[in-house]
Each structure stands twice: as C-alpha cells, then as structure tokens.
Scaffold this motif. Structure first.
Motif, PDB file in Angstrom:
ATOM      1  N   TYR A   8       0.861  -1.189   0.000  1.00 55.68           N
ATOM      2  CA  TYR A   8       0.000   0.000   0.000  1.00 55.68           C
ATOM      3  C   TYR A   8       0.890   1.230   0.000  1.00 55.68           C
ATOM      4  CZ  TYR A   8      -3.694  -3.141   1.667  1.00 55.68           C
ATOM      5  OH  TYR A   8      -4.594  -4.162   1.808  1.00 55.68           O
ATOM      6  N   SER A  37      -1.564  -8.558  14.644  1.00 57.77           N
ATOM      7  CA  SER A  37      -2.323  -7.459  14.048  1.00 57.77           C
ATOM      8  C   SER A  37      -1.437  -6.677  13.080  1.00 57.77           C
ATOM      9  CB  SER A  37      -2.842  -6.543  15.169  1.00 57.77           C
ATOM     10  OG  SER A  37      -3.562  -5.486  14.616  1.00 57.77           O
ATOM     11  N   GLY A  38      -1.961  -6.428  11.900  1.00 58.74           N
ATOM     12  CA  GLY A  38      -1.205  -5.669  10.906  1.00 58.74           C
ATOM     13  C   GLY A  38      -0.315  -6.537  10.034  1.00 58.74           C
ATOM     14  N   SER A  39      -0.323  -7.847  10.241  1.00 63.37           N
ATOM     15  CA  SER A  39       0.566  -8.719   9.459  1.00 63.37           C
ATOM     16  C   SER A  39       0.051  -8.951   8.042  1.00 63.37           C
ATOM     17  CB  SER A  39       0.772 -10.064  10.176  1.00 63.37           C
ATOM     18  OG  SER A  39      -0.453 -10.718  10.389  1.00 63.37           O
ATOM     19  N   GLY A  40      -1.214  -8.589   7.774  1.00 59.01           N
ATOM     20  CA  GLY A  40      -1.711  -8.693   6.399  1.00 59.01           C
ATOM     21  C   GLY A  40      -2.774  -9.762   6.188  1.00 59.01           C
ATOM     22  N   LYS A  41      -3.379 -10.233   7.266  1.00 61.57           N
ATOM     23  CA  LYS A  41      -4.365 -11.318   7.153  1.00 61.57           C
ATOM     24  C   LYS A  41      -5.600 -10.885   6.361  1.00 61.57           C
ATOM     25  CE  LYS A  41      -4.705 -11.676  11.619  1.00 61.57           C
ATOM     26  NZ  LYS A  41      -3.846 -10.516  11.963  1.00 61.57           N
ATOM     27  N   THR A  42      -6.109  -9.701   6.677  1.00 62.08           N
ATOM     28  CA  THR A  42      -7.291  -9.212   5.956  1.00 62.08           C
ATOM     29  C   THR A  42      -6.939  -8.930   4.498  1.00 62.08           C
ATOM     30  OG1 THR A  42      -8.306  -8.342   7.965  1.00 62.08           O
ATOM     31  CG2 THR A  42      -9.019  -7.363   5.884  1.00 62.08           C
ATOM     32  N   THR A  43      -5.749  -8.376   4.278  1.00 59.43           N
ATOM     33  CA  THR A  43      -5.268  -8.139   2.914  1.00 59.43           C
ATOM     34  C   THR A  43      -5.268  -9.446   2.120  1.00 59.43           C
ATOM     35  OG1 THR A  43      -3.889  -6.330   3.723  1.00 59.43           O
ATOM     36  CG2 THR A  43      -3.288  -7.284   1.594  1.00 59.43           C
ATOM     37  N   GLN A  87     -14.299  -8.822   8.403  1.00 58.34           N
ATOM     38  CA  GLN A  87     -13.921  -8.500   9.787  1.00 58.34           C
ATOM     39  C   GLN A  87     -14.877  -7.464  10.384  1.00 58.34           C
ATOM     40  OE1 GLN A  87      -9.800  -7.267  10.130  1.00 58.34           O
ATOM     41  NE2 GLN A  87      -9.739  -7.897  12.272  1.00 58.34           N
TER      42      GLN A  87
HETATM   43  N1  LIG Z   1      -5.915   0.679   2.264  1.00 56.68           N
HETATM   44  C1  LIG Z   1      -4.777   0.698   2.951  1.00 56.68           C
HETATM   45  N2  LIG Z   1      -3.889   1.707   2.782  1.00 56.68           N
HETATM   46  C2  LIG Z   1      -2.730   1.727   3.464  1.00 56.68           C
HETATM   47  N3  LIG Z   1      -2.329   0.778   4.319  1.00 56.68           N
HETATM   48  C3  LIG Z   1      -3.166  -0.254   4.521  1.00 56.68           C
HETATM   49  C4  LIG Z   1      -4.437  -0.347   3.876  1.00 56.68           C
HETATM   50  N4  LIG Z   1      -5.053  -1.478   4.287  1.00 56.68           N
HETATM   51  C5  LIG Z   1      -4.216  -2.052   5.158  1.00 56.68           C
HETATM   52  N5  LIG Z   1      -3.087  -1.329   5.303  1.00 56.68           N
HETATM   53  C6  LIG Z   1      -1.930  -1.677   6.138  1.00 56.68           C
HETATM   54  O1  LIG Z   1      -1.504  -2.969   5.753  1.00 56.68           O
HETATM   55  C7  LIG Z   1      -1.103  -3.739   6.897  1.00 56.68           C
HETATM   56  C8  LIG Z   1      -1.884  -5.033   6.953  1.00 56.68           C
HETATM   57  O2  LIG Z   1      -3.267  -4.757   7.199  1.00 56.68           O
HETATM   58  P1  LIG Z   1      -4.322  -5.906   7.410  1.00 56.68           P
HETATM   59  O3  LIG Z   1      -5.641  -5.269   7.610  1.00 56.68           O
HETATM   60  O4  LIG Z   1      -4.211  -6.881   6.288  1.00 56.68           O
HETATM   61  O5  LIG Z   1      -3.802  -6.580   8.761  1.00 56.68           O
HETATM   62  P2  LIG Z   1      -4.422  -7.743   9.660  1.00 56.68           P
HETATM   63  O6  LIG Z   1      -3.410  -8.819   9.772  1.00 56.68           O
HETATM   64  O7  LIG Z   1      -5.757  -8.132   9.119  1.00 56.68           O
HETATM   65  O8  LIG Z   1      -4.585  -7.034  11.074  1.00 56.68           O
HETATM   66  P3  LIG Z   1      -5.718  -7.240  12.223  1.00 56.68           P
HETATM   67  O9  LIG Z   1      -5.362  -8.522  12.955  1.00 56.68           O
HETATM   68  O10 LIG Z   1      -5.524  -6.037  13.092  1.00 56.68           O
HETATM   69  O11 LIG Z   1      -7.051  -7.268  11.581  1.00 56.68           O
HETATM   70  C9  LIG Z   1      -1.307  -2.824   8.088  1.00 56.68           C
HETATM   71  O12 LIG Z   1      -0.055  -2.244   8.400  1.00 56.68           O
HETATM   72  C10 LIG Z   1      -2.267  -1.772   7.603  1.00 56.68           C
HETATM   73  O13 LIG Z   1      -2.072  -0.556   8.258  1.00 56.68           O
END
Ligand SMILES: Nc1ncnc2c1ncn2[C@@H]1O[C@H](COP(=O)(O)OP(=O)(O)OP(=O)(O)O)[C@@H](O)[C@H]1O
Ligand SMILES: [Mg+2]
Length: 222
Positions: A8, A37-43, A87
């Motif tokens: 991103y 948290s923030g490792s990219g799981k939702t991505t 989520q």
């Molecule tokens: N649209 C976006 N623009 C910029 N950065 C983003 C965007 N979406 C996610 N990120 C960043 O990408 C990284 C991964 O986000 P993601 O939501 O995939 O994490 P996660 O593992 O699902 O976290 P959580 O357990 O908190 O849900 C984070 O650092 C987040 O800040």
C-alpha cells in the motif's frame, strides 16, 4: 497463490504487506491463518475473495487465474463460488436482516426463501429477520454475516475473525455450524483468527509473518 505481493502507498512511503507469498488451499480443507495485528491477514483474505488484486504474482481459484478475468467474471465468481465473512461484517444498512442474508441468493437468481430462515434459525438470529443491521448487537451482526456467507453454498468460504464478537458458547455453536456447512465435499475454508477455539475446527494452520506464510507452531500465538 503464487509469489503474490501486495503493498500500500501510505503518503509517499510504500508499505509492503505481502511479499512473495505462496498458498495452496485444496478443496475440502479448512485452514486457519494466524498472525499478529497488521501482518496482512485481511489483505490476504480480500485477495483470495477477489475483492482486491495483487501487485504481482498469480491467484488461481478452481483453476482460473483470477487477475486475468474481466470485472463481470470476477463479480460472478465472487457471487457464486465465494462466501466472505468480513472483519467489520459489511452488512447493508438499507436491507433487513432477511434481505442481507438472502442477498447472495438474489444475486444468483436462486429462489429459496426457506434457506434464509433455516440458516437464521441455526445461527440463532431467526427472530431478528425483520430488523435492520443498526438494530443488532455486534455478535448478532456477526452471525448474520456468517449466514450471508453460507446461504448460497459457496465452494470457498473466507472468514475474517468470525467469532471475534461472540462469547465462547455462542462461538462454539457458530463454529460447529461453519464446520458442518463446509464438511460437504469440495468446500475449502480459510479462517483468519487469533482464537484457538476457531483454529480448532481447522485441519491445518499457518502463520502470516513478514509477508509470507509459514507452518504455525503447535501451540498458536495468541
Ligand atoms: N488501504 C490501505 N492503505 C494503506 N495501508 C493499509 C491499507 N489497508 C491495510 N493497510 C496496512 O496494511 C497492513 C496489513 O493490514 P491488514 O488489515 O491486512 O492486517 P491484519 O493482519 O488483518 O490485522 P488485524 O489482525 O488487526 O485485523 C497494516 O499495516 C495496515 O495498516
Ligand atoms: Mg484484519
């Protein structure tokens, strides 16, 4: 997924979230993905759900390279084959609970209102069908979101923290249903979770860290 990368742009800085990621999810498997948290799981889940496109790499679903498909095909693939529990639930505020759950049926031209009612009963939201999302508790919204993800019997179920808003007992019921609904041959399930209980219905678990997946240790990171 093969060599998938997704970053991103944050201001003028590029944040690399997924890098060179490989993932195989065979039909019939339930996979738990854990990671801080923030490792990219939702991505990762949004990429698997054809809601997003990788910067590079390849994603195949049922043999089709999804990044090469045009938007109408991607939309149809999403609507038919995929059930996604977001989520943050992503319920439609302008639709009743019944219509939220029934949306995938409507999108697929399936007329079977009985399915909505049965699934709602199984998830203990059967009395809430006439309500709207803003009239629900967090846990009720989550169960409606799960019903919506299963109602059209998708071949790929993606669930982002599907029990995050539920007490342990309700979570156990919901997970049993999720397991049962996906025990049919050929359904693949990917559950993102921090919960041992949710990982417990899965036959494999992986840890997402520094942009890639690795075998998770036997005792998962909380
Ligand atoms: N649209 C976006 N623009 C910029 N950065 C983003 C965007 N979406 C996610 N990120 C960043 O990408 C990284 C991964 O986000 P993601 O939501 O995939 O994490 P996660 O593992 O699902 O976290 P959580 O357990 O908190 O849900 C984070 O650092 C987040 O800040
Ligand atoms: Mg997330």
């Amino acid at each position: 997924m093969r060599r998938v990368a997704r970053s991103y742009l944050s201001g003028n800085r590029r944040v690399r979230v997924l890098e060179d990621l490989d993932l195989d999810l065979p039909a019939g498997q339930r996979l738990a993905i854990m990671g801080r948290s923030g490792s990219g799981k939702t991505t990762l889940l949004h990429l698997a759900g054809v809601m997003d496109t990788p910067d590079s790499g390849e994603i195949r679903i049922a043999g089709r390279a999804v990044q090469d498909l045009g938007e109408p095909f991607r939309t149809r693939l999403r609507a038919r084959e995929i059930g996604l529990v977001f989520q943050d639930f992503n319920l439609m505020d302008s639709l009743s609970v019944a219509d939220n759950i029934g949306l995938p049926l409507w999108l697929n031209g399936i007329r079977d209102s009985g399915r909505v009612g049965r699934l709602a009963e199984q998830l203990a939201v059967g009395d809430l069908l006439a309500r709207y999302p803003w009239q629900l508790s967090g846990g009720e919204k989550q169960r409606v979101a799960i019903a919506r993800a299963l109602v059209h019997r998708p071949r790929l179920v993606l669930a982002d923290e599907p029990t995050g808003a539920l007490d342990e007992e309700t979570a156990a019921d919901v997970l049993a249903l999720l397991a049962q609904a996906t025990d049919e041959a050929g359904v693949a399930v990917l559950v993102v979770t921090h919960s041992e209980q949710a990982a417990g219905i899965c036959n494999r678990r992986l840890l997402l860290a520094t942009g890639r997946l690795q075998e998770a240790p036997a005792v998962a990171v909380k």
